[in-house]
Design an enzyme around this catalytic site. Structure first.
Site, PDB file in Angstrom:
ATOM      1  N   HIS A  58       0.826  -1.224   0.000  1.00 16.17           N
ATOM      2  CA  HIS A  58       0.000   0.000   0.000  1.00 16.17           C
ATOM      3  C   HIS A  58       0.857   1.270   0.000  1.00 16.17           C
ATOM      4  O   HIS A  58       0.458   2.298   0.542  1.00 16.17           O
ATOM      5  CB  HIS A  58      -0.972   0.008   1.181  1.00 16.17           C
ATOM      6  CG  HIS A  58      -1.966  -1.107   1.151  1.00 16.17           C
ATOM      7  ND1 HIS A  58      -3.109  -1.048   0.376  1.00 16.17           N
ATOM      8  CD2 HIS A  58      -1.987  -2.309   1.770  1.00 16.17           C
ATOM      9  CE1 HIS A  58      -3.789  -2.175   0.542  1.00 16.17           C
ATOM     10  NE2 HIS A  58      -3.125  -2.954   1.370  1.00 16.17           N
ATOM     11  N   ASN A 131     -10.355  -2.981   1.725  1.00 16.80           N
ATOM     12  CA  ASN A 131      -9.990  -2.954   0.312  1.00 16.80           C
ATOM     13  C   ASN A 131     -11.226  -2.637  -0.534  1.00 16.80           C
ATOM     14  O   ASN A 131     -12.330  -2.494  -0.006  1.00 16.80           O
ATOM     15  CB  ASN A 131      -9.402  -4.300  -0.135  1.00 16.80           C
ATOM     16  CG  ASN A 131      -7.976  -4.507   0.338  1.00 16.80           C
ATOM     17  OD1 ASN A 131      -7.183  -3.574   0.402  1.00 16.80           O
ATOM     18  ND2 ASN A 131      -7.646  -5.746   0.671  1.00 16.80           N
TER      19      ASN A 131
END
Length: 487
Positions: A58, A131
């Site tokens: 990320h 997500n």
């Protein structure tokens, strides 16, 4: 808050005026530079330390501030105070990201998107770290480092290798569902504004009476779902690597504030043991027919960060940041993340990361006895640093923030408990059969384009066999497409 430094002389970091910011001091007009040039040494040393380690996953992200507003009464399920009444508003910060790419990677790539929300509640910060997909590739955190190693650069070639990716997916059949999501139409969102978000894991809600419910979060985009084809994404990534970050920032600058409708699926705790799927398995969804989503609120993003490094790069989220009335579940992937995320941020940003402006509580005070360490600012003054104490210091409440979960059996390396309809392929097959013919064609083409790159035939065959177990037609079409590309 201002974007301008106060007018006046340029100074060093300790406030001394700088005489010359254009030439360094030297021994004569043509001589070597002098170590005594304090401004030069400070400036270069400071520059060398301007970056912190990027996130292992990320790393590539964008974010914005906004507001969450409650639109339904949920007090029969949770005692969380920020959800306690219709109309109540809570400030939020939402960070979007890709998973595998590094900090300089392009936005328009085929990759899951992080959807991490920080709620600045009156009981402290609540982080919901999810997500844009409701499932994930694995169900146990012990496999996470191995999985990410396959997505990152190969230690020999320095590039992502199809062999590594497909070898792991083929040997981890529980990934079949998420891979079907990833290579379908929603695998490359057109922007962060045009995709849904999910808490993905199962979480615990508990009410004032101590009753327990298991919940899943859904954030449904009000802008509508929009996606990119692989060809569109390839062109956009080359033309504008910052496409998604730019789109989000400029939309907010125009006053086109993106919004999401927030929903939860709610399962009474007593129903979990006999549910047809393991309700704590991150590779599976709860079908909406079993537990229909309940709309509980809206989320709007309406303010851009002033400084990307300070507020997006240094932003930290941890699934362990709960508030009273919300807690964890026995989801083994979530359990691993409860440790891993906070530990990553203590390493990456420092032990005082939670006191940075973007991370510290905005609607509550942080009253701790933890102090010192990197970047400590002395905020506690001379207060005593232990509990209990006789000097009026903060003390424990005596009420756990969430309800206990019954456990039984011997300790050991146990496989995830199986339920009546558990397997690694049924939901992937269901997803495939829900698609239109055109969607299936694009899915197979996307998968085949990547799978055809593997160098070892048995890796490709094993992967195709998993898709065939999900749906015979799915596997058959993929096999033919791969054979056609491999000649």
């Amino acid at each position: 808050m201002t974007d301008q430094i106060a007018a006046g002389p340029l100074t060093t970091e300790t406030g001394a005026p700088v005489a010359d910011n254009q030439q360094s001091q030297s021994a004569g007009p043509g001589g070597p530079v002098l170590l005594q040039d304090q401004h030069l040494i400070e400036k270069l040393a400071r520059f060398n330390r301007e970056r912190i380690p990027e996130r292992v996953v990320h790393a590539r992200g964008a974010g914005a501030y906004g507001t969450f507003r409650v639109t339904a009464d949920v007090t029969r399920w949770t005692r969380a105070r920020f959800l306690s009444e219709i109309g109540k508003e809570t400030e939020v910060f939402l960070r979007f990201s890709t998973v595998a790419g590094n900090l300089g990677a392009a936005d328009a790539v085929r990759d899951p998107r992080g959807f991490a929300v920080k709620f600045y509640t009156e009981d402290g910060n609540y982080d919901l770290v999810g997500n844009n997909t409701p499932v994930f590739f694995i169900r146990d955190a012990i496999k996470f480092p191995d999985f990410i190693h396959t997505q990152k650069r190969d230690p020999y070639t320095g590039s992502q290798e199809a062999d590594n990716v497909w070898d792991f997916w083929g040997l981890s059949p529980e990934s079949t569902h998420q891979v079907t999501w990833l290579f379908g139409d929603r695998g490359i969102p057109a922007s962060y504004r045009h995709m849904d978000g999910f808490g993905s894991h199962t979480f615990q809600w508990s009410n004032e009476a101590g009753e327990v419910f298991w919940v899943k979060y859904h954030f449904k985009t009000d802008q509508g779902i929009r996606n990119l084809t692989q060809d569109e994404a390839d062109a956009l990534a080359g033309r504008d690597p910052d496409s998604h970050q730019r789109d989000l920032r400029e939309a907010i600058e125009r006053g086109e504030y993106p919004t999401w409708t927030v929903q939860v699926q709610i399962m009474p705790a007593a129903e979990a043991a006999a549910y047809r799927f393991n309700p704590f398995d991150l590779t599976k969804v709860w079908p909406h027919a079993d537990y229909p989503p309940v709309t509980i609120g809206t989320l709007e993003l309406n303010r851009n960060p002033r400084n990307v490094f300070a507020e997006v790069e240094q932003a930290t989220f941890s699934p362990h940041h709960f508030v009273p009335g919300i807690g964890p579940s026995p989801d083994k992937m979530l359990q691993g993340r409860l440790f891993a995320y906070g530990d990553a941020h203590r390493h990456r940003v420092g032990i005082n990361a939670d006191q940075l402006p973007v991370n510290r509580p905005h609607a509550a005070g942080a009253r701790t006895h933890g102090r010192d360490g990197l970047a400590y600012d002395g905020r506690h003054g001379g207060a005593k640093n232990y509990e209990p104490n006789s000097f009026g210091g903060p003390a424990q409440t005596g009420r756990p923030p969430w309800e206990p979960v019954q456990v039984a059996g011997a300790t050991g390396d146990h496989p995830t408990p199986a339920h009546a309809e558990d397997d690694d392929f049924v939901q992937a097959g269901n997803l495939y059969r829900l698609m239109s013919e055109e969607e299936r064609e694009r899915l197979v083409a996307n998968l085949a384009g990547f799978l055809a790159k593997v160098s070892r035939e048995e890796i490709a065959e094993r992967a195709i066999a998993n898709f065939r177990r999900a749906d015979e037609d799915y596997g058959k079409r993929l096999e033919a497409a791969v054979q056609a590309l491999r000649g």
